[in-house]
Design a protein around this motif. Structure first.
Motif, PDB file in Angstrom:
ATOM      1  N   ALA A 137     -66.850  17.643 -34.114  1.00 59.48           N
ATOM      2  CA  ALA A 137     -66.697  16.484 -34.279  1.00 59.48           C
ATOM      3  C   ALA A 137     -65.415  16.276 -35.316  1.00 59.48           C
ATOM      4  CB  ALA A 137     -67.731  15.973 -35.040  1.00 59.48           C
ATOM      5  N   ASP A 138     -65.104  16.925 -36.105  1.00 53.95           N
ATOM      6  CA  ASP A 138     -63.988  16.887 -37.003  1.00 53.95           C
ATOM      7  C   ASP A 138     -62.856  16.969 -36.519  1.00 53.95           C
ATOM      8  OD1 ASP A 138     -64.173  16.217 -40.069  1.00 53.95           O
ATOM      9  OD2 ASP A 138     -62.698  17.922 -39.883  1.00 53.95           O
ATOM     10  N   ARG A 139     -62.693  17.952 -35.423  1.00 54.45           N
ATOM     11  CA  ARG A 139     -61.390  17.928 -34.797  1.00 54.45           C
ATOM     12  C   ARG A 139     -61.177  16.862 -33.616  1.00 54.45           C
ATOM     13  NH1 ARG A 139     -61.420  24.239 -32.131  1.00 54.45           N
ATOM     14  NH2 ARG A 139     -63.342  23.940 -30.987  1.00 54.45           N
ATOM     15  N   SER A 188     -66.890  15.904 -46.002  1.00 58.07           N
ATOM     16  CA  SER A 188     -66.134  16.946 -46.586  1.00 58.07           C
ATOM     17  C   SER A 188     -67.318  18.178 -47.004  1.00 58.07           C
ATOM     18  CB  SER A 188     -65.521  16.554 -47.772  1.00 58.07           C
ATOM     19  OG  SER A 188     -66.620  16.203 -49.032  1.00 58.07           O
ATOM     20  N   VAL A 189     -68.518  17.849 -46.986  1.00 57.71           N
ATOM     21  CA  VAL A 189     -69.585  18.979 -47.232  1.00 57.71           C
ATOM     22  C   VAL A 189     -69.700  19.426 -45.995  1.00 57.71           C
ATOM     23  CG1 VAL A 189     -71.898  19.140 -47.855  1.00 57.71           C
ATOM     24  CG2 VAL A 189     -70.477  17.266 -48.876  1.00 57.71           C
ATOM     25  N   VAL A 190     -69.719  20.915 -46.109  1.00 56.87           N
ATOM     26  CA  VAL A 190     -70.117  22.016 -44.828  1.00 56.87           C
ATOM     27  C   VAL A 190     -71.623  21.899 -44.729  1.00 56.87           C
ATOM     28  CG1 VAL A 190     -69.958  24.151 -43.914  1.00 56.87           C
ATOM     29  CG2 VAL A 190     -67.907  23.409 -45.377  1.00 56.87           C
ATOM     30  N   PRO A 191     -72.182  21.783 -43.593  1.00 50.83           N
ATOM     31  CA  PRO A 191     -73.584  21.805 -43.439  1.00 50.83           C
ATOM     32  C   PRO A 191     -74.095  22.825 -43.497  1.00 50.83           C
ATOM     33  CG  PRO A 191     -72.436  20.560 -41.601  1.00 50.83           C
ATOM     34  CD  PRO A 191     -71.285  20.940 -42.282  1.00 50.83           C
ATOM     35  N   PRO A 192     -75.197  23.073 -44.177  1.00 45.55           N
ATOM     36  CA  PRO A 192     -75.691  24.332 -44.536  1.00 45.55           C
ATOM     37  C   PRO A 192     -76.459  24.936 -43.218  1.00 45.55           C
ATOM     38  CG  PRO A 192     -77.421  22.740 -45.248  1.00 45.55           C
ATOM     39  CD  PRO A 192     -76.081  22.004 -44.638  1.00 45.55           C
ATOM     40  N   GLU A 219     -59.400  17.080 -40.853  1.00 46.74           N
ATOM     41  CA  GLU A 219     -59.437  16.318 -42.298  1.00 46.74           C
ATOM     42  C   GLU A 219     -60.241  17.009 -43.005  1.00 46.74           C
ATOM     43  OE1 GLU A 219     -58.810  13.016 -44.770  1.00 46.74           O
ATOM     44  OE2 GLU A 219     -57.700  13.548 -42.740  1.00 46.74           O
ATOM     45  N   ASN A 220     -61.216  17.563 -42.669  1.00 50.98           N
ATOM     46  CA  ASN A 220     -62.258  18.253 -43.773  1.00 50.98           C
ATOM     47  C   ASN A 220     -62.633  19.859 -43.434  1.00 50.98           C
ATOM     48  OD1 ASN A 220     -63.456  15.565 -45.010  1.00 50.98           O
ATOM     49  ND2 ASN A 220     -63.783  15.163 -42.577  1.00 50.98           N
ATOM     50  N   VAL A 221     -61.756  20.219 -42.614  1.00 49.94           N
ATOM     51  CA  VAL A 221     -61.758  21.705 -42.344  1.00 49.94           C
ATOM     52  C   VAL A 221     -60.412  22.388 -42.676  1.00 49.94           C
ATOM     53  CG1 VAL A 221     -62.164  23.558 -40.461  1.00 49.94           C
ATOM     54  CG2 VAL A 221     -63.377  21.228 -40.294  1.00 49.94           C
ATOM     55  N   ALA A 222     -60.346  23.153 -43.557  1.00 51.21           N
ATOM     56  CA  ALA A 222     -59.003  23.886 -44.228  1.00 51.21           C
ATOM     57  C   ALA A 222     -58.324  24.411 -42.991  1.00 51.21           C
ATOM     58  CB  ALA A 222     -59.325  24.532 -45.352  1.00 51.21           C
ATOM     59  N   ASP A 223     -57.192  24.834 -43.538  1.00 52.70           N
ATOM     60  CA  ASP A 223     -56.519  25.876 -42.544  1.00 52.70           C
ATOM     61  C   ASP A 223     -57.275  27.057 -42.370  1.00 52.70           C
ATOM     62  OD1 ASP A 223     -54.569  23.832 -42.740  1.00 52.70           O
ATOM     63  OD2 ASP A 223     -53.060  25.102 -43.929  1.00 52.70           O
ATOM     64  N   GLU A 224     -57.259  27.674 -41.287  1.00 50.70           N
ATOM     65  CA  GLU A 224     -57.821  28.863 -41.010  1.00 50.70           C
ATOM     66  C   GLU A 224     -59.417  28.934 -41.075  1.00 50.70           C
ATOM     67  OE1 GLU A 224     -55.647  30.376 -39.388  1.00 50.70           O
ATOM     68  OE2 GLU A 224     -54.015  29.731 -40.618  1.00 50.70           O
ATOM     69  N   GLN A 225     -59.937  27.757 -41.624  1.00 50.64           N
ATOM     70  CA  GLN A 225     -61.507  27.614 -41.847  1.00 50.64           C
ATOM     71  C   GLN A 225     -62.295  27.623 -40.549  1.00 50.64           C
ATOM     72  OE1 GLN A 225     -62.802  24.375 -44.173  1.00 50.64           O
ATOM     73  NE2 GLN A 225     -64.479  25.476 -45.018  1.00 50.64           N
ATOM     74  N   HIS A 226     -61.765  27.371 -39.605  1.00 45.97           N
ATOM     75  CA  HIS A 226     -62.610  26.922 -38.388  1.00 45.97           C
ATOM     76  C   HIS A 226     -62.874  28.328 -37.809  1.00 45.97           C
ATOM     77  CE1 HIS A 226     -63.604  24.270 -34.701  1.00 45.97           C
ATOM     78  NE2 HIS A 226     -63.923  25.449 -34.244  1.00 45.97           N
ATOM     79  N   PHE A 227     -61.900  29.431 -37.832  1.00 44.53           N
ATOM     80  CA  PHE A 227     -62.276  30.676 -37.208  1.00 44.53           C
ATOM     81  C   PHE A 227     -63.313  31.339 -38.213  1.00 44.53           C
ATOM     82  CE2 PHE A 227     -58.781  30.293 -34.254  1.00 44.53           C
ATOM     83  CZ  PHE A 227     -59.293  30.922 -33.054  1.00 44.53           C
ATOM     84  N   LYS A 228     -62.873  31.233 -39.642  1.00 49.86           N
ATOM     85  CA  LYS A 228     -63.535  31.932 -40.585  1.00 49.86           C
ATOM     86  C   LYS A 228     -64.940  31.458 -40.663  1.00 49.86           C
ATOM     87  CE  LYS A 228     -63.282  33.099 -45.630  1.00 49.86           C
ATOM     88  NZ  LYS A 228     -64.649  32.669 -45.997  1.00 49.86           N
TER      89      LYS A 228
END
Length: 961
Positions: free
Chosen positions: A158-160, A510-514, A112-121
């Motif tokens: 947690a998001d996945r 939706s805010v990526v933790p710093p 939901e809050n992690v874009a395509d390919e963003q997990h690896f990136k």
């Protein structure tokens, strides 16, 4: 590095004295929290054992059922996060095989809050590493990152777990379906003997049993699967109450629990899950099955059903397995390999949650003419011999020592410790299982081993599988007595709708933790010294575990091979592994090492031959004695030579059946030329191996094994003085000068040429595209070129891999890389791809390289490269093996530890112009050649239509006229 505050606790265990071990025991303390727990979080268990091999931990349970295990380890500035779901292929329904593994892939495709390919990136750009694995009983996802990235990892996991399904689209589903099919092609269908496990499982277990299909599943089931099927599988099994979150490393427990509560607390429980039920597996009679495969050598495999993982009889069955077929002390080695009947004969006892299998297999030595029926009889005779000899004291001592040492070696990394804690919790409902494991093996008696033999193997039916080369069905061990059945696929009557709602939070997910404050990374302190004969020693202290690792390096290898005796350096090193000495037989040496829990191996590459030694430090002196005996007193026996020669020849033949081996072999010969020994397989060719004699081995040994070209690198919990004393036997070693290998000229590359090798019925095609490039240089253009390539083909989310794997589903993985040694180097892009997408894959490789060559790197990609590579040092020096690699680079290339600072400065100051200049210089496909190995009937016309100059090669790499 800082001292480890939760240092591995251990006592110096004597595997021969169970009473000593058991006397070290302790009990688990009353679980009293030493921190303030978030509301609803309960401390369930807290380790309190002292003086044992144990991992300090705290186990907590959250209101939604999520189990949390924490292990604090301040030794390195990193954390390892593991989420294990108690679901594997054993939870799948008939006709829906492969779902658990399929979902392992889907869980990396965004939520939901992690874009395509963003997990690896996100993980790669902070210097981390990640992966996931699936087996019959569980799926786990894990990442190791700098310690300041923990919150981001918890947010991702947690998001996945709680926010995945709305992001799972039909397009993602179709791409990953193709990726999984590619993985099956690469690991099962295109690999010699790759179908063995699947076919034995079908015959071993009744229809519908969860182990009657393989983890990766059947292609027909993957093709039948729908997106709704997969989503329902997720909703059934991926709730927090069926998961264990295990975190180890440089953490603050209070802060960590608060973050876990924040990100996981609102995720609702899933359906209740019970442990799978054990039902004994029985066979009414021997089941003979067979398969004709693209192999060079037949194989016979025998498998008996036994118990299940953690059953009281698992340990004595493991001891029996060791006696029968584990190493040079085993009965299968003595009766089959030593006698030359088989080139390989091994036993195993693989255990899963609800079933174990005792196995034996053998591959015949053609020189002796033994049939598969002969080998089956020899294996059965070995079982009868066990009845007479029983379990000897040495047998028990070896296995027990191996268990203890294996446990300790497994705890050298925080990932190893976290993996142990997670597995014990998943399967035993407590993370504290190491001592229980050690005790159950220590308590095994000779009578126990004989009892389990009588109960599970003697006169009991087995599945016996023969795999023979195509067209040689008459060579099977016995006619088939069992046939594969047509599976009964139940009608899908599940018409239920999803009850899927997103968890509700009081913060913005939706805010990526710093990132937290960057941790301080310290290069391991090193010391230099020398032995009495001048051998240089480079060492580092690692006081986290009581182990010592030593690597003796000789500056000679395959480059010293005479052209008419290719394979000499590599095969001699293997001979030193397997043969006896002037004072001891190979079996005696193996027995001594096993009882110490130690390991010694010889290997040889292009330019270096190494002797690698690993031991518990308490056994260092005894292990060094064995190492010196193997190094300085080899016995050159014709029987050992003939046996190992047969094994080498069969290995060379088998490599001709493997598409990947064929591709690399042809590529290397084109790079370095037929008259250069490094262009060829390290094992040599059939002609050169047959041309090599025992006296050649002895002469090569006398001419090249010398302290004059030796150096030592070592990592130990001992200090410099103690290590130098332990190494003193090496200081007494003498030998003469060794001639330097002559440099051979390289051939001109016929750039723009595509070399094609036919592999009949190959399920996949192998592609190599490359050129000669740069020798290794830690701080020069070689290092800079590697940085340049990172976003093109070096990272998982590189342009090449995202295109061919993630966007198009043509491959399980595609990559490009620079590799180099002191005098040479190459640049190569490679992949195994779907057969029907071979031509398209070549086009995509070339397009990506041409685009990068023409337009260079983007500003975003440059920032990603600097971030990813700049932070990965946090996990670069954790384990003894990693430290050994660092020391090896220093020793081999005459570097000081400051080379790391120089690299960091180069990375920090690198500009887009720097990268683009290097891309212009090295990644132009017009400067490269191609090698393609695949099914000619299926792909040749499509590949030829691409317009490249085509040259066909045979499986030996020779041009077909």
């Amino acid at each position: 590095m800082t001292t480890m505050t939760s240092k591995l606790k251990y006592c110096l265990l004597s595997a021969a004295t169970a009473a000593l071990l058991i006397g070290c025991g302790g009990t688990t303390t009353t679980p009293t929290p030493d921190i303030t727990l978030p509301a609803g979080v309960t401390l369930v268990e807290k380790s309190g054992k002292s003086g044992n091999v144990s991992i300090p931990f705290e186990k907590y349970e959250m209101p939604n059922g999520l189990t949390v295990v924490l292990h604090e380890d301040k030794s390195d500035p990193l954390v390892h996060v593991d989420v294990t779901y108690h679901v594997g292929s054993g939870r799948e329904d008939i006709g829906k095989s492969g779902f658990a593994h399929f979902f392992e892939h889907m869980m990396f495709q965004g939520s939901e809050n992690v874009a395509d390919e963003q997990h690896f990136k996100l993980i790669t750009e902070v210097g981390g590493t990640l992966n996931g694995t699936t087996n019959s009983d569980r799926t786990n996802y894990f990442q190791t990152v700098p310690s300041n990235q923990l919150e981001k990892m918890l947010w991702l996991e947690a998001d996945r777990m709680g926010f995945l399904l709305d992001a799972v689209t039909q397009e993602k589903f179709e791409v990953q379906r193709e990726t999984v099919k590619n993985e099956r092609g690469q690991r099962v269908d295109n690999r010699p003997y790759g179908l063995l496990g699947e076919r034995v499982g079908e015959a071993m277990f009744p229809e519908g049993h969860p182990y009657s299909w393989s983890v990766i599943g059947y292609l027909v089931d993957l093709d039948r699967a729908t997106l709704d099927d997969l989503k329902k599988f997720f909703l059934r099994w991926y709730g927090p109450n069926n998961a264990v979150l295990t975190i180890g490393g440089d953490i603050d427990k209070q802060e960590t629990l608060e973050m876990i509560n924040k990100y996981f607390g609102s995720i609702p429980r899933g359906p209740e899950v019970t442990d799978p039920e054990y039902v004994p597996v029985t066979l009414d009679t021997d089941r003979y099955i067979s398969l004709e495969d693209n192999v060079s050598l037949p194989l016979v495999y025998m498998s008996w059903p036994t118990v299940y993982a953690n059953h009281p009889d698992e340990a004595p069955l493991d001891v029996l397995m060791s006696i029968m077929g584990d190493g040079k002390t085993s009965l299968l080695y003595k009766n089959l390999e030593k006698e030359g009947l088989a080139v390989n004969a091994v036993a195993g006892h693989g255990c899963r949650e609800i079933s174990c299998q005792f196995t034996m297999y053998a591959l015949p030595n053609p020189a002796k003419g033994a049939s598969l029926a002969d080998l089956e009889k020899a294996m059965r005779d070995a079982l009868v011999e066990f009845e007479t000899r029983g379990a000897q004291p040495d047998d028990l001592e070896r296995v027990k020592a191996g268990i203890v040492s294996g446990m300790i070696y497994g705890l050298e990394s925080v990932s190893g410790k976290v993996s142990q804690l997670a597995a014990y919790e998943t399967y035993r409902d407590t993370p504290d299982g190491i001592m229980d494991d050690i005790k159950r093996y220590e308590s095994v008696t000779a009578a126990d081993v004989m009892r389990v033999y009588n109960q599970y193997l003697k006169d009991k039916p087995a599945v016996i599988m023969s795999i023979v080369p195509k067209g040689q069905g008459d060579k099977i061990a016995a006619p088939d007595t069992w046939e594969r059945y047509e599976r009964t696929i139940p009608e899908n009557t599940d018409t239920s709708n999803f009850n899927w709602t997103l968890p509700v939070d009081d913060f913005d997910r939706s805010v990526v933790p710093p990132s937290g404050e960057n941790p301080s990374v310290v290069v391991p302190p090193v010391y230099t010294t020398s032995l009495d004969n001048g051998i240089e020693v480079l060492g580092s202290v690692n006081d986290e575990v009581p182990t010592t690792t030593i690597q003796l390096q000789l500056k000679m290898g395959q480059s010293h091979d005479p052209m008419d005796k290719l394979g000499l350096a590599t095969n001699l090193a293997q001979y030193l592994n397997d043969a006896g000495t002037q004072s001891s037989t190979a079996e005696e040496l193996s027995n001594r090492l096993d009882k110490l829990g130690s390991f010694i191996s010889f290997s040889s590459g292009d330019d270096y031959t190494t002797m690698y030694m690993r031991t518990l430090t308490k056994n260092l002196d005894e292990t060094m004695d064995i190492a010196m005996e193997k190094l300085t007193q080899p016995k050159f026996s014709q029987d050992d030579f003939d046996r190992l020669k047969s094994q080498t020849i069969e290995g060379i033949k088998q490599s001709k059946k493997d598409a990947g081996s064929l591709a690399w072999g042809a590529f290397n010969r084109l790079m370095y030329g037929d008259n250069n020994p490094i262009a060829w397989s390290g094992s040599g060719t059939l002609k050169t191996v047959n041309n090599t004699t025992l006296s050649d081995y002895e002469a090569f040994y006398q001419a090249h094994y010398s302290p004059s070209i030796a150096s030592v690198i070592t990592v130990s919990d001992l200090g410099e003085a103690a290590v130098k004393k332990a190494l003193s036997p090496l200081g007494n070693w003498s030998g003469g000068e060794v001639a330097t290998a002559a440099d051979k000229p390289y051939p001109a590359l016929e750039t723009g040429t595509l070399y094609f090798i036919d592999k009949d019925n190959a399920a996949q095609s192998e592609i190599r595209i490359g050129r000669r490039a740069l020798p290794y240089d830690a701080t020069g253009e070689y290092y800079r070129a590697g940085l340049m390539n990172y976003v093109l083909g070096g990272a998982f989310n590189s342009r090449i891999n995202l295109n061919l794997r993630e966007d198009k589903g043509y491959t399980y993985g595609a990559r490009s890389r620079f590799s180099g040694s002191e005098k040479r180097g190459t640049y190569v892009a490679s992949a195994g791809v779907k057969k029907d997408k071979t031509a398209e894959s070549i086009v995509e490789f070339v397009n990506e390289m041409n685009t990068f060559y023409g337009s260079g790197i983007t500003d975003e990609e440059l920032a990603f490269t600097k971030s990813a590579i700049g932070q990965r040092d946090a996990r670069a020096y954790e384990t003894p093996r990693q430290k050994l690699g660092f020391l090896s680079r220093m020793m081999n290339y005459d570097l000081t530890p400051e080379f790391v600072d120089t690299q960091n400065a180069i990375l920090r100051n690198m500009t887009k112009e720097d990268v683009d200049t290097l891309a212009k210089k090295y990644v132009n496909p017009a400067d490269m050649i191609m090698v393609v190995v695949g099914d000619k009937d299926a792909i040749f016309d499509d590949v030829k239509a691409l317009g490249y100059r085509m040259v066909e090669l045979d499986v030996d790499g020779n041009v077909i006229k």
